[in-house]
Design a protein around this motif. Structure first.
Motif, PDB file in Angstrom:
ATOM      1  N   ARG A   1      -7.954  13.307 -14.006  1.00 44.48           N
ATOM      2  CA  ARG A   1      -7.813  11.938 -14.118  1.00 44.48           C
ATOM      3  C   ARG A   1      -7.533  11.263 -12.204  1.00 44.48           C
ATOM      4  O   ARG A   1      -7.031  11.556 -12.004  1.00 44.48           O
ATOM      5  CB  ARG A   1      -6.075  10.460 -14.018  1.00 44.48           C
ATOM      6  N   ASN A   2      -8.590   9.991 -11.850  1.00 44.85           N
ATOM      7  CA  ASN A   2      -8.698   9.539 -10.394  1.00 44.85           C
ATOM      8  C   ASN A   2      -8.233   8.130 -10.393  1.00 44.85           C
ATOM      9  O   ASN A   2      -8.233   7.890 -11.623  1.00 44.85           O
ATOM     10  CB  ASN A   2     -10.522   9.810 -10.032  1.00 44.85           C
TER      11      ASN A   2
ATOM     12  N   ASN B   1      -4.158  11.267   4.517  1.00 46.88           N
ATOM     13  CA  ASN B   1      -4.979  12.374   5.957  1.00 46.88           C
ATOM     14  C   ASN B   1      -4.266  13.651   5.863  1.00 46.88           C
ATOM     15  O   ASN B   1      -5.045  14.378   6.165  1.00 46.88           O
ATOM     16  CB  ASN B   1      -4.009  11.268   7.342  1.00 46.88           C
ATOM     17  N   GLN B   2      -3.637  13.699   4.906  1.00 44.07           N
ATOM     18  CA  GLN B   2      -2.874  15.275   3.927  1.00 44.07           C
ATOM     19  C   GLN B   2      -3.783  15.886   3.294  1.00 44.07           C
ATOM     20  O   GLN B   2      -3.756  16.701   2.881  1.00 44.07           O
ATOM     21  CB  GLN B   2      -1.607  15.211   4.296  1.00 44.07           C
ATOM     22  N   GLY B   3      -4.678  14.427   3.483  1.00 44.97           N
ATOM     23  CA  GLY B   3      -6.015  15.340   1.966  1.00 44.97           C
ATOM     24  C   GLY B   3      -5.167  14.697   0.389  1.00 44.97           C
ATOM     25  O   GLY B   3      -5.216  15.670  -0.673  1.00 44.97           O
ATOM     26  N   GLU B   4      -3.782  14.103   0.116  1.00 48.20           N
ATOM     27  CA  GLU B   4      -3.125  13.753  -1.161  1.00 48.20           C
ATOM     28  C   GLU B   4      -3.421  12.760  -2.061  1.00 48.20           C
ATOM     29  O   GLU B   4      -3.608  12.686  -2.737  1.00 48.20           O
ATOM     30  CB  GLU B   4      -1.719  13.984  -0.982  1.00 48.20           C
ATOM     31  N   VAL B   5      -4.235  11.938  -1.028  1.00 44.42           N
ATOM     32  CA  VAL B   5      -4.647  10.915  -2.115  1.00 44.42           C
ATOM     33  C   VAL B   5      -6.339  11.317  -1.941  1.00 44.42           C
ATOM     34  O   VAL B   5      -6.513  10.668  -0.430  1.00 44.42           O
ATOM     35  CB  VAL B   5      -3.870   9.772  -1.582  1.00 44.42           C
ATOM     36  N   LYS B   6      -6.862  10.094  -2.738  1.00 38.60           N
ATOM     37  CA  LYS B   6      -8.379   9.987  -3.045  1.00 38.60           C
ATOM     38  C   LYS B   6      -8.438   9.171  -3.436  1.00 38.60           C
ATOM     39  O   LYS B   6      -8.606   8.590  -3.891  1.00 38.60           O
ATOM     40  CB  LYS B   6      -9.415  11.414  -3.321  1.00 38.60           C
ATOM     41  N   LEU B   7      -9.016   8.280  -2.217  1.00 44.17           N
ATOM     42  CA  LEU B   7      -9.568   6.672  -2.694  1.00 44.17           C
ATOM     43  C   LEU B   7     -10.898   6.689  -3.070  1.00 44.17           C
ATOM     44  O   LEU B   7     -11.495   5.234  -3.591  1.00 44.17           O
ATOM     45  CB  LEU B   7      -9.323   5.838  -1.612  1.00 44.17           C
ATOM     46  N   ASN B   8     -11.648   7.711  -3.210  1.00 44.46           N
ATOM     47  CA  ASN B   8     -13.596   7.682  -3.546  1.00 44.46           C
ATOM     48  C   ASN B   8     -13.995   6.348  -4.849  1.00 44.46           C
ATOM     49  O   ASN B   8     -14.693   6.490  -4.770  1.00 44.46           O
ATOM     50  CB  ASN B   8     -13.674   8.465  -2.907  1.00 44.46           C
ATOM     51  N   LYS B   9     -13.011   6.999  -5.973  1.00 42.02           N
ATOM     52  CA  LYS B   9     -12.950   6.820  -7.125  1.00 42.02           C
ATOM     53  C   LYS B   9     -12.387   4.996  -7.188  1.00 42.02           C
ATOM     54  O   LYS B   9     -12.444   4.779  -8.930  1.00 42.02           O
ATOM     55  CB  LYS B   9     -12.775   7.670  -8.273  1.00 42.02           C
TER      56      LYS B   9
ATOM     57  N   ILE C   1      -5.033  -2.098   6.515  1.00 50.07           N
ATOM     58  CA  ILE C   1      -5.896  -2.652   5.738  1.00 50.07           C
ATOM     59  C   ILE C   1      -7.475  -2.283   6.124  1.00 50.07           C
ATOM     60  O   ILE C   1      -8.349  -2.208   4.872  1.00 50.07           O
ATOM     61  CB  ILE C   1      -5.642  -4.500   5.397  1.00 50.07           C
ATOM     62  N   GLN C   2      -7.412  -2.760   7.386  1.00 48.72           N
ATOM     63  CA  GLN C   2      -9.173  -2.042   6.975  1.00 48.72           C
ATOM     64  C   GLN C   2      -9.794  -0.358   7.094  1.00 48.72           C
ATOM     65  O   GLN C   2     -10.891  -0.609   6.837  1.00 48.72           O
ATOM     66  CB  GLN C   2     -10.046  -2.713   8.790  1.00 48.72           C
ATOM     67  N   ARG C   3      -8.726   0.571   7.710  1.00 50.42           N
ATOM     68  CA  ARG C   3      -8.899   1.383   7.204  1.00 50.42           C
ATOM     69  C   ARG C   3      -8.707   1.760   6.236  1.00 50.42           C
ATOM     70  O   ARG C   3      -9.811   2.571   5.732  1.00 50.42           O
ATOM     71  CB  ARG C   3      -7.685   2.472   8.323  1.00 50.42           C
ATOM     72  N   ILE C   4      -8.119   1.409   5.112  1.00 45.48           N
ATOM     73  CA  ILE C   4      -8.526   1.837   3.661  1.00 45.48           C
ATOM     74  C   ILE C   4      -9.549   1.198   2.849  1.00 45.48           C
ATOM     75  O   ILE C   4      -9.893   1.961   2.587  1.00 45.48           O
ATOM     76  CB  ILE C   4      -6.827   0.908   3.076  1.00 45.48           C
ATOM     77  N   MET C   5      -9.749  -0.323   3.562  1.00 46.82           N
ATOM     78  CA  MET C   5     -11.216  -0.954   3.023  1.00 46.82           C
ATOM     79  C   MET C   5     -12.268   0.599   3.212  1.00 46.82           C
ATOM     80  O   MET C   5     -12.861   0.079   2.278  1.00 46.82           O
ATOM     81  CB  MET C   5     -11.583  -1.859   3.581  1.00 46.82           C
ATOM     82  N   ASN C   6     -11.900   1.068   4.827  1.00 43.07           N
ATOM     83  CA  ASN C   6     -13.253   2.020   4.830  1.00 43.07           C
ATOM     84  C   ASN C   6     -13.315   3.123   3.897  1.00 43.07           C
ATOM     85  O   ASN C   6     -14.458   3.748   3.964  1.00 43.07           O
ATOM     86  CB  ASN C   6     -13.090   2.239   6.268  1.00 43.07           C
ATOM     87  N   LEU C   7     -12.205   3.715   3.574  1.00 46.05           N
ATOM     88  CA  LEU C   7     -12.255   4.817   2.396  1.00 46.05           C
ATOM     89  C   LEU C   7     -12.342   4.302   0.549  1.00 46.05           C
ATOM     90  O   LEU C   7     -12.483   5.541   0.505  1.00 46.05           O
ATOM     91  CB  LEU C   7     -10.273   5.103   2.805  1.00 46.05           C
ATOM     92  N   ILE C   8     -12.345   3.041   0.694  1.00 51.85           N
ATOM     93  CA  ILE C   8     -12.911   3.254  -0.877  1.00 51.85           C
ATOM     94  C   ILE C   8     -13.931   2.876  -1.136  1.00 51.85           C
ATOM     95  O   ILE C   8     -14.626   1.361  -0.531  1.00 51.85           O
ATOM     96  CB  ILE C   8     -11.206   2.292  -1.258  1.00 51.85           C
ATOM     97  N   PRO C   9     -14.874   2.417  -2.391  1.00 51.28           N
ATOM     98  CA  PRO C   9     -15.860   2.302  -2.223  1.00 51.28           C
ATOM     99  C   PRO C   9     -16.268   0.246  -2.270  1.00 51.28           C
ATOM    100  O   PRO C   9     -15.388  -0.391  -2.545  1.00 51.28           O
ATOM    101  CB  PRO C   9     -16.003   2.441  -3.908  1.00 51.28           C
TER     102      PRO C   9
END
Length: 449
Positions: free
Chosen positions: A74-75, A141-149, A170-178
């Protein structure tokens, strides 16, 4: 209107019934159909009106209709961002309750506790993640969470997140998600900053506003009493004795004040616990659980608890110290009078807090007249109000500098140990040393969690 009319599946309707809901609240009635259509939403409603169910139920419905193709891997499909640990835990509790009869997994991550258990939950795979910004970015940053889905992003209590300085996170998180996602922004108020945030991250949102900005729940009876500062503790004890064994949530402006009042109540034989930023997360969790279960009669808190505490039948709220930000008053008293129940909010107004009371009246657009609490009549010599105790609008004071621009005015030294002010004061005398910079950086990271 019933929940059946909103297009929810029988599995969700069963969970709703088990929670004791008979019909949707106004915010749920308006928001759920829009979210099911896949549209972005900019929503504002009074605190305690069911916003969490308003966004959680349609997300669960969408994921039930369109499940993961590979359930073994699951993503994260929905991310719910919230400003405080308490609110994150409360939302996760609701998500669990609503998803009892559907195959949707969720978990929550926040700072203040060890991350190992949170990482293990993420590794098992989840559909919905509830998070505070600081811990989310740390684990990413530790590679434990992927937000690309991510398919759906919820910004809950967005105005509070901005107040707490999370704009960059919030701005950083927005840049990590589709960018092709559905975004739902929920806020207790529609400030200029919130509308600016919405225009930046939402696409043609449907605006839903079920109550006037900064109004208080109609079912909350509000009383203001003039009381000398030195008599406030005894006034609280008097009210508690008058209310028998009813549970009470008391708000203080400072961490020190909350701890001191809680200890004084304990000495009087009144079961009490304090909750504020100096308490560890485990201490805060124990205090909240004890209060919810009725083992603790009085919870004394700073404004970290003004949002996120959902105790359906909490009868009383006391403002032991008046908030210097008028909007915080709305959130404080919104802890009572929830889910259709009635409640009482009592404010003890010291003679140096009159301006705070008047500022609240101006915000609510109604005249407020303080009464006298019998046996606790104030003296006739009101003290002068220190400049740093003037009511705040949460906007920085600015003045022209030599270059014709503007610069922010530094906070006055010794402005108390308020939840947000303590770290600012810690800068003085250390900001030019390596040790000071390191401590300040650590403080910032800690506060973001």
């Amino acid at each position: 209107m019933s929940f059946e009319n909103l297009g929810l599946s029988s599995s969700l309707l069963k969970a709703i019934e088990e929670q004791g809901y008979d019909k949707p609240s106004p915010i749920q009635e308006q928001v759920i159909p829009v979210v099911l259509q896949g549209k972005d939403v900019l929503a504002s409603a009074q605190t305690g009106t069911g916003k969490t169910a308003g966004f959680t139920l349609p997300i669960l419905e969408q994921f039930t209709e369109n499940p993961h193709h590979n359930l073994k891997k699951r993503n994260i499909r929905a991310l719910i961002l919230t400003p405080t640990r308490e609110l994150a835990a409360q939302i996760q509790e609701n998500v669990i309750n609503y998803s009892k009869h559907v195959d949707v997994r969720s978990t929550v991550i926040f700072g203040g506790v060890k991350q190992a258990a949170q990482v293990r939950a993420l590794q098992k795979g989840v559909d919905i993640l509830v998070a505070t910004p600081g811990r989310l970015l740390d684990l990413h940053n530790q590679g434990e969470v992927k937000l690309n889905k991510i398919e759906v992003l919820v910004l809950d209590e967005a105005d509070r997140m901005l107040d707490m300085g999370f704009h960059r996170d919030i701005q950083r998180i927005m840049n990590l998600i589709p960018s092709s996602r559905q975004t739902l922004l929920f806020s207790a108020t529609f400030s200029t900053e919130i509308r600016r945030l919405a225009s930046k991250f939402l696409t043609d949102p449907v605006t839903v506003e079920v109550a006037a900005t900064n109004t208080t729940a109609e079912r909350v009876n509000q009383s203001f009493y003039k009381v000398d500062k030195t008599s406030k503790a005894m006034a609280v004890i008097h009210l508690l004795e008058k209310w028998d064994e009813e549970q009470v949530l008391i708000f203080c402006r400072t961490k020190h004040g909350a701890s001191r009042l809680s200890k004084r109540l304990e000495k009087k034989g009144i079961s009490s616990a304090a909750i504020h930023g100096d308490k560890s997360q485990q201490q805060r969790i124990r205090a909240l659980e004890g209060f919810k279960k009725g083992a603790i009669r009085v919870l004394v808190a700073t404004d970290i608890a003004a949002r996120g505490l959902d105790i359906p039948l909490l009868p009383y709220v006391i403002n032991y110290e008046m908030p210097n930000v008028p909007a915080d008053y709305v959130h404080r008293i919104g802890r009572t009078g929830r889910a259709g129940a009635s409640g009482d909010a009592h404010s003890l107004v010291g003679q140096d807090e009159t301006e705070y009371m008047l500022a609240i009246g101006k915000l609510l657009k109604k005249a407020i007249k303080a009464k006298v609490l019998e046996g606790f009549e104030p003296s006739d010599n009101p003290p002068k109000i220190p400049q740093h105790n003037k009511p705040s609008s949460n906007k920085p004071t600015r003045k022209p500098n030599g270059g014709g621009g503007f610069k922010k005015k530094r906070p006055a030294a010794g402005s108390g140990n308020s939840e947000q002010g303590g770290n600012r004061n810690a800068r003085s005398g250390r900001q030019n040393t390596g040790e000071g910079k390191a401590k300040l950086s650590n403080n910032r990271r800690s506060n973001r969690r």
